[in-house]
Design a protein around this motif. Structure first.
Motif, PDB file in Angstrom:
ATOM      1  N   ASN A 200     -23.044  10.837  17.223  1.00 32.19           N
ATOM      2  CA  ASN A 200     -22.416  10.112  18.338  1.00 32.19           C
ATOM      3  C   ASN A 200     -22.802  10.780  19.655  1.00 32.19           C
ATOM      4  N   PHE A 215     -18.058   3.318  12.984  1.00 29.70           N
ATOM      5  CA  PHE A 215     -17.291   2.561  13.974  1.00 29.70           C
ATOM      6  C   PHE A 215     -17.610   1.072  13.934  1.00 29.70           C
ATOM      7  N   LYS A 219     -14.567  -1.242  12.230  1.00 32.79           N
ATOM      8  CA  LYS A 219     -14.208  -1.580  13.611  1.00 32.79           C
ATOM      9  C   LYS A 219     -12.770  -2.070  13.730  1.00 32.79           C
ATOM     10  N   PHE A 222     -10.114   0.639  14.103  1.00 36.31           N
ATOM     11  CA  PHE A 222     -10.066   1.308  15.408  1.00 36.31           C
ATOM     12  C   PHE A 222      -9.522   0.389  16.507  1.00 36.31           C
ATOM     13  N   VAL A 229     -12.991   0.018  20.380  1.00 39.85           N
ATOM     14  CA  VAL A 229     -13.531   1.264  19.813  1.00 39.85           C
ATOM     15  C   VAL A 229     -13.711   2.296  20.913  1.00 39.85           C
ATOM     16  N   ILE A 233     -12.225   6.155  20.890  1.00 42.85           N
ATOM     17  CA  ILE A 233     -13.024   7.384  20.845  1.00 42.85           C
ATOM     18  C   ILE A 233     -12.883   8.209  22.111  1.00 42.85           C
TER      19      ILE A 233
END
Length: 264
Positions: A200, A215, A219, A222, A229, A233
């Motif tokens: 990432n 992710f 999805k 999250f 997303v 994060i």
């Protein structure tokens, strides 16, 4: 007549005493509802500390000394569902995450050496194999993750905790998850994963956010938690990256998932 009775009795013996391989695999003793478990999961921490270094696993040494891992799995298998249901949320989550990770380690060493966990289980793959002993039944890794952890607890951070024995997966923590510090452990796993630039990273100059395929695959987990997303994060990236992400206007691309075994 007496001989006939004996013959009939003997003919019924295999039916009365026999069982299928699947039944034999699931036939282990489940303790009563008073079964106690060490919620620090110290025995599993001992295994992890010895065999996990720099986020990689020494599968060869683990295979050569599998007794402690097997004993730990025996302890988890002996916990009845009635006892599990009396635990609090954090105790249940820690138990299931540790079970998933320990069972994955055993699955790998049972087939080691190999280059990828995906070599196990043929077309069905390793995650659908009924290799996990839980509540008196044989279950799959998919059952633990997708039928129990994800729908019941609705905490996307489990994706940072359960380990698929692959380089692309969030790293296997070198200690067991514990109810008393589960939130802190899950948050730390998120920070470690989101700041691993091989999986990432943010290219601020080109306004591109590169994210693990996790992710994309999960999805909905999250977004259900944070709306997007990116918003989810942002809790785990650096302060500088967070500011850029919060400004918006980023394109998102997936990094390639590395299915090679996470071995030393």
């Amino acid at each position: 007549m007496k001989n006939l009775t004996i013959i009939v009795s003997l003919s019924l013996l295999p039916v009365l005493t026999g069982c299928s391989r699947a039944e034999k695999a699931a036939s282990y003793n489940v303790a009563d509802s008073q079964q106690q478990i060490d919620h620090t999961h110290a025995p599993f921490t001992t295994v992890l500390t010895k065999h996990v270094k720099n986020e990689l696993v020494d599968y060869a040494s683990l295979k050569g000394n599998a007794a402690p891992l097997n004993a730990y799995l025996d302890t988890l298998a002996a916990v009845p569902e009635s006892a599990f249901n009396k635990w609090d949320r954090a105790q249940q989550m820690a138990f299931l995450i540790n079970l998933y990770n320990a069972a994955t380690l055993k699955l790998v060493i049972d087939h080691y050496p190999l280059k990828s966990i995906k070599q196990i289980g043929g077309l069905a793959g390793p995650w659908k194999q009924e290799v996990v002993r839980l509540f008196g039944k044989m279950r799959s890794l998919d059952h633990i993750e997708h039928d129990l952890l994800r729908p019941k607890y609705k905490d996307p951070r489990v994706h940072f905790a359960v380990n698929c024995a692959s380089i692309g997966c969030p790293s296997l923590r070198a200690e067991a998850f514990q109810a008393s510090k589960l939130d802190a452990q899950l948050d730390e796993q998120g920070r470690i994963f989101l700041r691993d630039t091989s999986k990432n990273r943010l290219d601020a100059k080109n306004k591109t956010l590169y994210l693990s395929e996790i992710f994309d695959w999960f999805k909905d987990d999250f977004t259900a938690k944070s709306g997007t997303v990116e918003k989810f994060i942002s809790n785990y990236v650096s302060d500088a990256d967070r500011k850029v992400i919060q400004q918006g206007g980023l394109s998102v691309k997936n990094t390639k998932y590395d299915w090679n075994l996470n071995k030393q």
